[in-house]
Scaffold this motif. Structure first.
Motif, PDB file in Angstrom:
ATOM      1  N   PRO A   1     -41.009 -49.430  -5.625  1.00 43.02           N
ATOM      2  CA  PRO A   1     -40.505 -50.748  -6.045  1.00 43.02           C
ATOM      3  C   PRO A   1     -41.435 -51.482  -7.002  1.00 43.02           C
ATOM      4  O   PRO A   1     -41.016 -52.424  -7.672  1.00 43.02           O
ATOM      5  CB  PRO A   1     -40.381 -51.512  -4.717  1.00 43.02           C
ATOM      6  N   LEU A   2     -42.696 -51.066  -7.095  1.00 43.33           N
ATOM      7  CA  LEU A   2     -43.655 -51.734  -7.972  1.00 43.33           C
ATOM      8  C   LEU A   2     -43.618 -51.186  -9.397  1.00 43.33           C
ATOM      9  O   LEU A   2     -44.307 -51.691 -10.285  1.00 43.33           O
ATOM     10  CB  LEU A   2     -45.073 -51.621  -7.401  1.00 43.33           C
ATOM     11  N   GLY A   3     -42.838 -50.137  -9.622  1.00 41.45           N
ATOM     12  CA  GLY A   3     -42.672 -49.625 -10.976  1.00 41.45           C
ATOM     13  C   GLY A   3     -43.829 -48.827 -11.519  1.00 41.45           C
ATOM     14  O   GLY A   3     -44.002 -48.750 -12.744  1.00 41.45           O
ATOM     15  N   VAL A   4     -44.630 -48.198 -10.645  1.00 38.88           N
ATOM     16  CA  VAL A   4     -45.790 -47.436 -11.122  1.00 38.88           C
ATOM     17  C   VAL A   4     -45.721 -45.961 -10.767  1.00 38.88           C
ATOM     18  O   VAL A   4     -46.493 -45.169 -11.309  1.00 38.88           O
ATOM     19  CB  VAL A   4     -47.109 -48.032 -10.567  1.00 38.88           C
ATOM     20  N   THR A   5     -44.840 -45.585  -9.862  1.00 39.16           N
ATOM     21  CA  THR A   5     -44.823 -44.205  -9.372  1.00 39.16           C
ATOM     22  C   THR A   5     -44.571 -43.204 -10.501  1.00 39.16           C
ATOM     23  O   THR A   5     -45.223 -42.156 -10.568  1.00 39.16           O
ATOM     24  CB  THR A   5     -43.770 -44.039  -8.266  1.00 39.16           C
ATOM     25  N   GLY A   6     -43.639 -43.518 -11.377  1.00 35.89           N
ATOM     26  CA  GLY A   6     -43.336 -42.605 -12.475  1.00 35.89           C
ATOM     27  C   GLY A   6     -44.537 -42.328 -13.353  1.00 35.89           C
ATOM     28  O   GLY A   6     -44.813 -41.173 -13.707  1.00 35.89           O
ATOM     29  N   ARG A   7     -45.259 -43.375 -13.706  1.00 39.62           N
ATOM     30  CA  ARG A   7     -46.435 -43.204 -14.568  1.00 39.62           C
ATOM     31  C   ARG A   7     -47.541 -42.435 -13.851  1.00 39.62           C
ATOM     32  O   ARG A   7     -48.211 -41.590 -14.459  1.00 39.62           O
ATOM     33  CB  ARG A   7     -46.952 -44.577 -15.011  1.00 39.62           C
ATOM     34  N   LEU A   8     -47.737 -42.694 -12.566  1.00 43.61           N
ATOM     35  CA  LEU A   8     -48.747 -41.965 -11.803  1.00 43.61           C
ATOM     36  C   LEU A   8     -48.436 -40.472 -11.789  1.00 43.61           C
ATOM     37  O   LEU A   8     -49.332 -39.645 -11.981  1.00 43.61           O
ATOM     38  CB  LEU A   8     -48.817 -42.498 -10.370  1.00 43.61           C
ATOM     39  N   THR A   9     -47.181 -40.118 -11.559  1.00 40.21           N
ATOM     40  CA  THR A   9     -46.821 -38.706 -11.499  1.00 40.21           C
ATOM     41  C   THR A   9     -46.926 -38.033 -12.865  1.00 40.21           C
ATOM     42  O   THR A   9     -47.187 -36.834 -12.951  1.00 40.21           O
ATOM     43  CB  THR A   9     -45.404 -38.524 -10.928  1.00 40.21           C
ATOM     44  N   GLU A  10     -46.739 -38.790 -13.942  1.00 39.58           N
ATOM     45  CA  GLU A  10     -46.898 -38.232 -15.280  1.00 39.58           C
ATOM     46  C   GLU A  10     -48.342 -37.817 -15.552  1.00 39.58           C
ATOM     47  O   GLU A  10     -48.599 -36.807 -16.214  1.00 39.58           O
ATOM     48  CB  GLU A  10     -46.477 -39.259 -16.336  1.00 39.58           C
ATOM     49  N   LEU A  11     -49.287 -38.597 -15.063  1.00 41.10           N
ATOM     50  CA  LEU A  11     -50.702 -38.369 -15.360  1.00 41.10           C
ATOM     51  C   LEU A  11     -51.359 -37.360 -14.425  1.00 41.10           C
ATOM     52  O   LEU A  11     -52.416 -36.817 -14.752  1.00 41.10           O
ATOM     53  CB  LEU A  11     -51.469 -39.691 -15.265  1.00 41.10           C
ATOM     54  N   ALA A  12     -50.748 -37.115 -13.278  1.00 35.78           N
ATOM     55  CA  ALA A  12     -51.429 -36.407 -12.202  1.00 35.78           C
ATOM     56  C   ALA A  12     -51.093 -34.920 -12.155  1.00 35.78           C
ATOM     57  O   ALA A  12     -50.201 -34.427 -12.851  1.00 35.78           O
ATOM     58  CB  ALA A  12     -51.068 -37.055 -10.867  1.00 35.78           C
ATOM     59  N   LEU A  13     -51.822 -34.224 -11.306  1.00 39.36           N
ATOM     60  CA  LEU A  13     -51.570 -32.821 -10.982  1.00 39.36           C
ATOM     61  C   LEU A  13     -50.898 -32.767  -9.619  1.00 39.36           C
ATOM     62  O   LEU A  13     -51.381 -33.367  -8.659  1.00 39.36           O
ATOM     63  CB  LEU A  13     -52.899 -32.057 -10.955  1.00 39.36           C
ATOM     64  N   LYS A  14     -49.788 -32.056  -9.527  1.00 38.76           N
ATOM     65  CA  LYS A  14     -49.057 -31.936  -8.258  1.00 38.76           C
ATOM     66  C   LYS A  14     -49.400 -30.615  -7.581  1.00 38.76           C
ATOM     67  O   LYS A  14     -49.244 -29.546  -8.171  1.00 38.76           O
ATOM     68  CB  LYS A  14     -47.546 -32.006  -8.511  1.00 38.76           C
ATOM     69  N   LEU A  15     -49.868 -30.705  -6.344  1.00 41.01           N
ATOM     70  CA  LEU A  15     -50.210 -29.513  -5.570  1.00 41.01           C
ATOM     71  C   LEU A  15     -49.415 -29.503  -4.268  1.00 41.01           C
ATOM     72  O   LEU A  15     -49.276 -30.539  -3.621  1.00 41.01           O
ATOM     73  CB  LEU A  15     -51.703 -29.486  -5.238  1.00 41.01           C
ATOM     74  N   GLU A  16     -48.942 -28.337  -3.887  1.00 43.21           N
ATOM     75  CA  GLU A  16     -48.175 -28.222  -2.647  1.00 43.21           C
ATOM     76  C   GLU A  16     -49.005 -27.671  -1.496  1.00 43.21           C
ATOM     77  O   GLU A  16     -48.594 -27.756  -0.343  1.00 43.21           O
ATOM     78  CB  GLU A  16     -46.955 -27.316  -2.861  1.00 43.21           C
ATOM     79  N   ASN A  17     -50.176 -27.120  -1.782  1.00 41.86           N
ATOM     80  CA  ASN A  17     -50.921 -26.372  -0.774  1.00 41.86           C
ATOM     81  C   ASN A  17     -52.230 -27.050  -0.372  1.00 41.86           C
ATOM     82  O   ASN A  17     -52.980 -27.544  -1.223  1.00 41.86           O
ATOM     83  CB  ASN A  17     -51.231 -24.964  -1.297  1.00 41.86           C
ATOM     84  N   PHE A  18     -52.467 -27.046   0.933  1.00 44.92           N
ATOM     85  CA  PHE A  18     -53.726 -27.530   1.508  1.00 44.92           C
ATOM     86  C   PHE A  18     -54.199 -26.469   2.486  1.00 44.92           C
ATOM     87  O   PHE A  18     -53.408 -25.978   3.312  1.00 44.92           O
ATOM     88  CB  PHE A  18     -53.506 -28.855   2.238  1.00 44.92           C
ATOM     89  N   ALA A  19     -55.470 -26.087   2.395  1.00 45.87           N
ATOM     90  CA  ALA A  19     -55.984 -25.029   3.261  1.00 45.87           C
ATOM     91  C   ALA A  19     -57.321 -25.437   3.874  1.00 45.87           C
ATOM     92  O   ALA A  19     -58.149 -26.081   3.216  1.00 45.87           O
ATOM     93  CB  ALA A  19     -56.149 -23.729   2.484  1.00 45.87           C
TER      94      ALA A  19
END
Length: 416
Positions: free
Chosen positions: A59-77
């Motif tokens: 709702p704050l309008g920042v999630t899209g920009r954060l995901t554009e700049l970041a690296l997405k990882l699915e795995n934690f070990a």
């Protein structure tokens, strides 16, 4: 220029203070955000944003920009040097954001600052709060700007000013807990890393813990426990940590050190999140080990909830008594986070061969149970604490709002 009066004064312009400012802008609430530092954070500090935090930030309008700049990882070990003890898959979580979002804190703060500016807001930097005094009419904060004192009166004051919070001390709120015996090393480095850039790795060894996490620019975040860490760890220090704790089948090589620091870690929780017109959030309310990457995330969700509550109260959507919902919901969430981070840290700090054997056995057994693995992933992502991040429907109908323009409209939507 600093005003003499405002509805809400926020002390501290880190991620929590800025998130609160965005929420208040969107609710159309007059407020002032101050910080004693002349510039925003230049080092990376927190490096992961979890799924529940991203959902809360939408709702704050920042999630899209954060995901554009970041690296997405699915795995934690969790590994014992070469051997994987436990692997978690975040890609199957019930969320729009089924991943660990890797992003240095300075970039997170940059996105928040840009959003504040887009909403017409200002961060008042090089402004230090010196005293906070409450009376029946509100709170009065003495600040210093350019060597001159000024008094700002506010209906509410929010302390987002860190572990040594002036706001908390002014309210006389106890900060229960203690410091861990070990210190921590934090560094951003370029590596030849045999595990690869596809997972966040928490590695156990007889020498202690090390976490290695990929970042979007190709570097890696390294966090390690050290009994007596140097103030500014260098390449040789980081190399020695990875040699003694990382994989042995293929040697890790530290290519370059971008930034490093040493810090002490506490596990503390305030007895109260509110004292009359003064509120606490983020590190001013709770601090704990970096295990699990929960600190900044918990503080941001504090800010989003408090922003909605303050916006609703100021706009007449909720009675003032409902401000108590903030502590009722967020303190239990912080308590859960402290317990989770504490258990992970205790496991990591186990030194005796017997304790390490039992720890590794327990994690290996856990790795065979899909149900328990999913529960742990839900805890780490914050999704299991989602009920503690949601407010009940307001008890009043919204008061007609006469403001016009995009900020007012966004504020009405947020409060709905």
């Amino acid at each position: 220029m600093l005003p003499e009066t405002t509805k809400v004064l926020i002390i501290g312009a880190g991620p929590t203070g800025m998130a609160l400012s965005i929420a208040l802008h969107q609710a159309g609430v007059d407020h002032v955000l101050i910080d004693r530092l002349a510039h925003g954070l230049q080092s990376s500090r927190a490096g992961v944003i979890h799924a529940q935090t991203l959902e809360s930030l939408e709702p704050l309008g920042v999630t899209g920009r954060l995901t554009e700049l970041a690296l997405k990882l699915e795995n934690f070990a969790i590994r014992d040097r070469n051997r994987a003890l436990l692997k978690l898959d975040f890609g199957k979580l019930p969320t729009k954001h089924p991943y660990l979002l890797m992003l240095p804190q300075n970039l997170t703060e940059q996105v928040f600052a840009e959003r504040i500016a887009a909403l017409g807001g200002v961060i008042h930097r090089s402004v230090e709060a010196r005293t906070v005094v409450q009376d029946v009419d509100g709170a009065h904060v003495t600040v210093v700007e350019n060597g001159r004192e000024k008094l700002i009166s506010a209906r509410y004051v929010v302390g987002a000013d860190g572990m040594n919070s002036l706001a908390r001390k002014s309210a006389g709120i106890e900060f229960d807990g203690a410091a861990y015996d070990a210190s921590f090393v934090l560094a951003d480095v370029r590596l030849d890393w045999p595990v690869g850039a596809t997972e966040v790795s928490l590695l156990f060894a007889s020498a202690g813990l090390v976490v290695v996490a990929p970042l979007p620019d190709g570097s890696y975040r390294v966090v390690a426990t050290v009994d007596d860490a140097p103030e500014k760890p260098d390449v040789a220090d980081i190399q020695a940590l990875l040699d003694s704790r990382g994989p042995t089948k293929e040697r890790t090589r530290v290519i370059d050190l971008m930034w490093s620091s040493r810090f002490r870690v506490h596990h503390r929780l305030v007895r109260a999140y509110r004292k009359d017109r003064l509120f606490l959030m983020g590190d001013a309310a709770h601090v704990h080990s970096p295990a699990g990457g929960q600190g900044m995330n918990t503080g941001i969700i504090d800010a989003v909830m408090l922003g909605q509550l303050l916006g609703d109260v100021v706009n007449g959507v909720r009675p003032e008594a409902e401000l108590d919902l903030y502590e009722k919901l967020r303190r239990p969430a912080a308590q859960e986070v402290l317990e989770l981070a504490g258990r992970m840290t205790e496991m990591a700090l186990a030194r005796s061969p017997v304790k390490r054997f039992l720890r590794n056995l327990a994690l290996s057994v856990l790795n065979l149970n899909p149900f328990l693995k999913r529960r742990l992933a839900l805890k780490l992502s914050g999704l299991s604490r989602a009920p503690l991040a949601r407010l009940p429907v307001p008890s009043r109908q919204p008061v007609p709002v006469t403001r016009t323009g995009p900020v007012a409209k966004q504020g009405m939507k947020l409060a709905a």
